[in-house]
Design a protein around this motif. Structure first.
Motif, PDB file in Angstrom:
ATOM      1  N   ALA A  33       0.829  -1.211   0.000  1.00 12.09           N
ATOM      2  CA  ALA A  33       0.000   0.000   0.000  1.00 12.09           C
ATOM      3  C   ALA A  33       0.861   1.258   0.000  1.00 12.09           C
ATOM      4  N   GLY A  34       1.943   1.243   0.777  1.00  9.06           N
ATOM      5  CA  GLY A  34       2.846   2.388   0.791  1.00  9.06           C
ATOM      6  C   GLY A  34       3.486   2.625  -0.565  1.00  9.06           C
ATOM      7  N   GLY A  35       3.798   1.535  -1.258  1.00 10.10           N
ATOM      8  CA  GLY A  35       4.368   1.672  -2.592  1.00 10.10           C
ATOM      9  C   GLY A  35       3.407   2.312  -3.572  1.00 10.10           C
ATOM     10  N   LEU A  36       2.138   1.940  -3.497  1.00 14.74           N
ATOM     11  CA  LEU A  36       1.133   2.554  -4.371  1.00 14.74           C
ATOM     12  C   LEU A  36       0.982   4.039  -4.071  1.00 14.74           C
ATOM     13  N   LEU A  37       0.939   4.390  -2.794  1.00 17.42           N
ATOM     14  CA  LEU A  37       0.807   5.792  -2.421  1.00 17.42           C
ATOM     15  C   LEU A  37       2.014   6.610  -2.857  1.00 17.42           C
ATOM     16  N   SER A  38       3.203   5.995  -2.806  1.00 17.69           N
ATOM     17  CA  SER A  38       4.435   6.713  -3.163  1.00 17.69           C
ATOM     18  C   SER A  38       4.464   7.121  -4.628  1.00 17.69           C
TER      19      SER A  38
ATOM     20  N   ARG B 230      10.669   6.143  -1.057  1.00 15.43           N
ATOM     21  CA  ARG B 230      11.247   6.805  -2.222  1.00 15.43           C
ATOM     22  C   ARG B 230      11.588   5.775  -3.291  1.00 15.43           C
ATOM     23  N   GLY B 231      12.144   4.637  -2.860  1.00 15.63           N
ATOM     24  CA  GLY B 231      12.473   3.587  -3.809  1.00 15.63           C
ATOM     25  C   GLY B 231      11.244   2.983  -4.461  1.00 15.63           C
ATOM     26  N   LEU B 232      10.186   2.787  -3.674  1.00 18.55           N
ATOM     27  CA  LEU B 232       8.956   2.214  -4.221  1.00 18.55           C
ATOM     28  C   LEU B 232       8.294   3.169  -5.206  1.00 18.55           C
ATOM     29  N   GLY B 233       8.489   4.469  -5.002  1.00 18.41           N
ATOM     30  CA  GLY B 233       7.938   5.445  -5.936  1.00 18.41           C
ATOM     31  C   GLY B 233       8.714   5.515  -7.238  1.00 18.41           C
ATOM     32  N   ARG B 234       9.971   5.031  -7.227  1.00 15.33           N
ATOM     33  CA  ARG B 234      10.828   5.114  -8.409  1.00 15.33           C
ATOM     34  C   ARG B 234      10.965   3.801  -9.159  1.00 15.33           C
ATOM     35  N   GLY B 235      11.003   2.697  -8.412  1.00 10.53           N
ATOM     36  CA  GLY B 235      11.333   1.422  -9.027  1.00 10.53           C
ATOM     37  C   GLY B 235      10.260   0.368  -8.840  1.00 10.53           C
ATOM     38  N   ALA B 236      10.580  -0.849  -9.256  1.00  6.43           N
ATOM     39  CA  ALA B 236       9.638  -1.966  -9.178  1.00  6.43           C
ATOM     40  C   ALA B 236       9.525  -2.465  -7.744  1.00  6.43           C
ATOM     41  N   MET B 237       8.299  -2.660  -7.289  1.00  8.08           N
ATOM     42  CA  MET B 237       8.050  -3.135  -5.934  1.00  8.08           C
ATOM     43  C   MET B 237       8.677  -4.505  -5.706  1.00  8.08           C
ATOM     44  N   SER B 238       8.649  -5.343  -6.733  1.00  3.97           N
ATOM     45  CA  SER B 238       9.184  -6.701  -6.615  1.00  3.97           C
ATOM     46  C   SER B 238      10.707  -6.727  -6.597  1.00  3.97           C
ATOM     47  N   VAL B 239      11.352  -5.561  -6.747  1.00  3.81           N
ATOM     48  CA  VAL B 239      12.802  -5.447  -6.630  1.00  3.81           C
ATOM     49  C   VAL B 239      13.188  -4.739  -5.339  1.00  3.81           C
TER      50      VAL B 239
ATOM     51  N   LYS C 219      -4.850  14.880   1.792  1.00  7.13           N
ATOM     52  CA  LYS C 219      -5.630  13.902   1.023  1.00  7.13           C
ATOM     53  C   LYS C 219      -5.097  12.479   1.179  1.00  7.13           C
ATOM     54  N   ILE C 220      -3.839  12.338   1.585  1.00  4.37           N
ATOM     55  CA  ILE C 220      -3.278  10.998   1.765  1.00  4.37           C
ATOM     56  C   ILE C 220      -3.150  10.629   3.237  1.00  4.37           C
ATOM     57  N   ALA C 221      -3.646  11.489   4.125  1.00  3.89           N
ATOM     58  CA  ALA C 221      -3.442  11.279   5.558  1.00  3.89           C
ATOM     59  C   ALA C 221      -3.983   9.930   6.023  1.00  3.89           C
ATOM     60  N   VAL C 222      -5.223   9.633   5.684  1.00  5.13           N
ATOM     61  CA  VAL C 222      -5.855   8.406   6.195  1.00  5.13           C
ATOM     62  C   VAL C 222      -5.200   7.153   5.621  1.00  5.13           C
ATOM     63  N   PRO C 223      -5.055   7.030   4.286  1.00  4.93           N
ATOM     64  CA  PRO C 223      -4.414   5.802   3.777  1.00  4.93           C
ATOM     65  C   PRO C 223      -2.960   5.655   4.211  1.00  4.93           C
ATOM     66  N   ALA C 224      -2.217   6.770   4.283  1.00  2.28           N
ATOM     67  CA  ALA C 224      -0.821   6.683   4.707  1.00  2.28           C
ATOM     68  C   ALA C 224      -0.720   6.290   6.174  1.00  2.28           C
ATOM     69  N   ALA C 225      -1.598   6.856   6.999  1.00  2.92           N
ATOM     70  CA  ALA C 225      -1.613   6.488   8.417  1.00  2.92           C
ATOM     71  C   ALA C 225      -1.961   5.015   8.582  1.00  2.92           C
ATOM     72  N   ALA C 226      -2.834   4.518   7.710  1.00  4.86           N
ATOM     73  CA  ALA C 226      -3.213   3.102   7.777  1.00  4.86           C
ATOM     74  C   ALA C 226      -2.027   2.202   7.455  1.00  4.86           C
ATOM     75  N   THR C 227      -1.193   2.613   6.480  1.00  2.68           N
ATOM     76  CA  THR C 227      -0.024   1.788   6.154  1.00  2.68           C
ATOM     77  C   THR C 227       0.952   1.752   7.332  1.00  2.68           C
TER      78      THR C 227
ATOM     79  N   PRO D  68       4.261  -8.230  -1.202  1.00  3.62           N
ATOM     80  CA  PRO D  68       4.404  -7.189  -2.227  1.00  3.62           C
ATOM     81  C   PRO D  68       5.015  -7.688  -3.526  1.00  3.62           C
ATOM     82  N   VAL D  69       5.874  -8.706  -3.457  1.00  3.28           N
ATOM     83  CA  VAL D  69       6.446  -9.255  -4.683  1.00  3.28           C
ATOM     84  C   VAL D  69       5.358  -9.889  -5.535  1.00  3.28           C
ATOM     85  N   LEU D  70       4.543 -10.743  -4.928  1.00  2.00           N
ATOM     86  CA  LEU D  70       3.473 -11.409  -5.678  1.00  2.00           C
ATOM     87  C   LEU D  70       2.444 -10.411  -6.197  1.00  2.00           C
ATOM     88  N   LEU D  71       2.080  -9.430  -5.364  1.00  2.00           N
ATOM     89  CA  LEU D  71       1.112  -8.421  -5.804  1.00  2.00           C
ATOM     90  C   LEU D  71       1.710  -7.528  -6.897  1.00  2.00           C
ATOM     91  N   GLY D  72       3.013  -7.255  -6.775  1.00  2.00           N
ATOM     92  CA  GLY D  72       3.663  -6.456  -7.811  1.00  2.00           C
ATOM     93  C   GLY D  72       3.664  -7.171  -9.160  1.00  2.00           C
TER      94      GLY D  72
END
Length: 267
Positions: A19-24, A80-89, A192-200, A234-238
């Motif tokens: 979830a954090g990777g998607l938000l990033s 930062r890495g999840l926002g730039r690269g592949a989650m499965s990496v 706007k991201i407060a609730v989902p980010a807090a949930a992660t 996250p690898v499988l979901l990615g």
């Protein structure tokens, strides 16, 4: 009970990273990290009502705070890495570093003597990191490695807290993580991201609490192995949900990374 708690820890960590990777990819990684730790603080405070804490000391809180510094830095680099690269990496890179570095620190500074399996895991981790990264410093790879360093500090410091401290070291850690993120980046978190980010962040804190509880109901080695399975989510979901594409070399590296984490945990 201990097995279920350890598995719950793995699931919470895995979903938090995904979830954090998607938000990033939609907002500032620093803002996500900050809101995440604030959400984690709330969950940790609630956990103090459940986990007994008959003997909380200043040293326990200090170790928790040091752990939180590692958490804050680790989450900044991870998101930062999840926002730039592949989650499965990125996630496997951070996981291997987070497990292997404590073993090396224990040998160099604490005089510990790991088993042959642990050493095999360390040796396997090196080519695993190279293979997963594709043999180059691609997008998100340096961040994944740096995140692993922060995660290693988190685990090393938290392990020093006494069993009678309950969830209070986790609380101290969330406070320190918030301070670390604010000092390092001075983020301007979007509401706007407060609730989902807090949930992660709440899910990540819940994972730590479940892990601590698991170690009190189950052999530590079993709890560590089961909770270390979190990168699989996250690898499988990615690969399935986000349709990330990995080379044959990277897929081989993922298998080696999973084996390395397991060997290090067992050893």
């Amino acid at each position: 009970m201990g097995v279920l708690l350890a598995l719950a820890s793995a699931v919470s960590y895995g979903l938090s990273d995904f979830a954090g990777g998607l938000l990033s990819r939609r907002a500032s990684f620093a803002g996500i990290a900050l809101w995440g730790q604030l959400g984690g603080l709330l969950v940790a405070l609630l956990a103090t009502l459940v986990l007994p804490s008959p003997a909380v000391t200043a040293a326990d809180l200090a170790w928790g705070a040091l752990s939180g510094i590692g958490t804050g830095l680790g989450m900044l680099f991870l998101f930062r890495g999840l926002g730039r690269g592949a989650m499965s990496v990125v996630v496997p890179l951070s996981a291997v570093g987070g497990v292997s570095l404590p073993v090396l620190v224990g040998v160099v500074f604490l005089g510990e003597r790991p088993s042959a399996l642990a050493w095999l895991g360390v040796l396997l981790a090196l080519p695993a990191l190279w293979l997963v990264s594709g043999g180059r410093a691609g997008k998100g790879v340096p961040d994944g490695l740096l995140a692993g360093t922060g995660i290693a500090l988190q685990y090393l410091a938290l392990a020093e807290a006494g069993p009678g401290s309950g969830a209070w070291p986790v609380v101290a850690g969330r406070v320190a993580a918030v301070g670390t993120i604010m000092l390092a980046t001075r983020p301007k978190p979007a509401r706007k991201i407060a609730v989902p980010a807090a949930a992660t962040g709440g899910a990540a804190a819940l994972a730590l609490v479940c892990y601590l509880a698991a170690t009190r109901h189950q052999l530590v080695v079993v709890a560590v192995v089961l909770s270390s399975l979190y990168p699989a989510i996250p690898v499988l979901l990615g690969l399935t949900v986000l349709h990330e594409r990995l080379s044959r070399r990277q897929l081989t590296g993922l298998g080696a990374a999973a084996a390395a984490v397991t060997l290090l945990a067992v050893g």
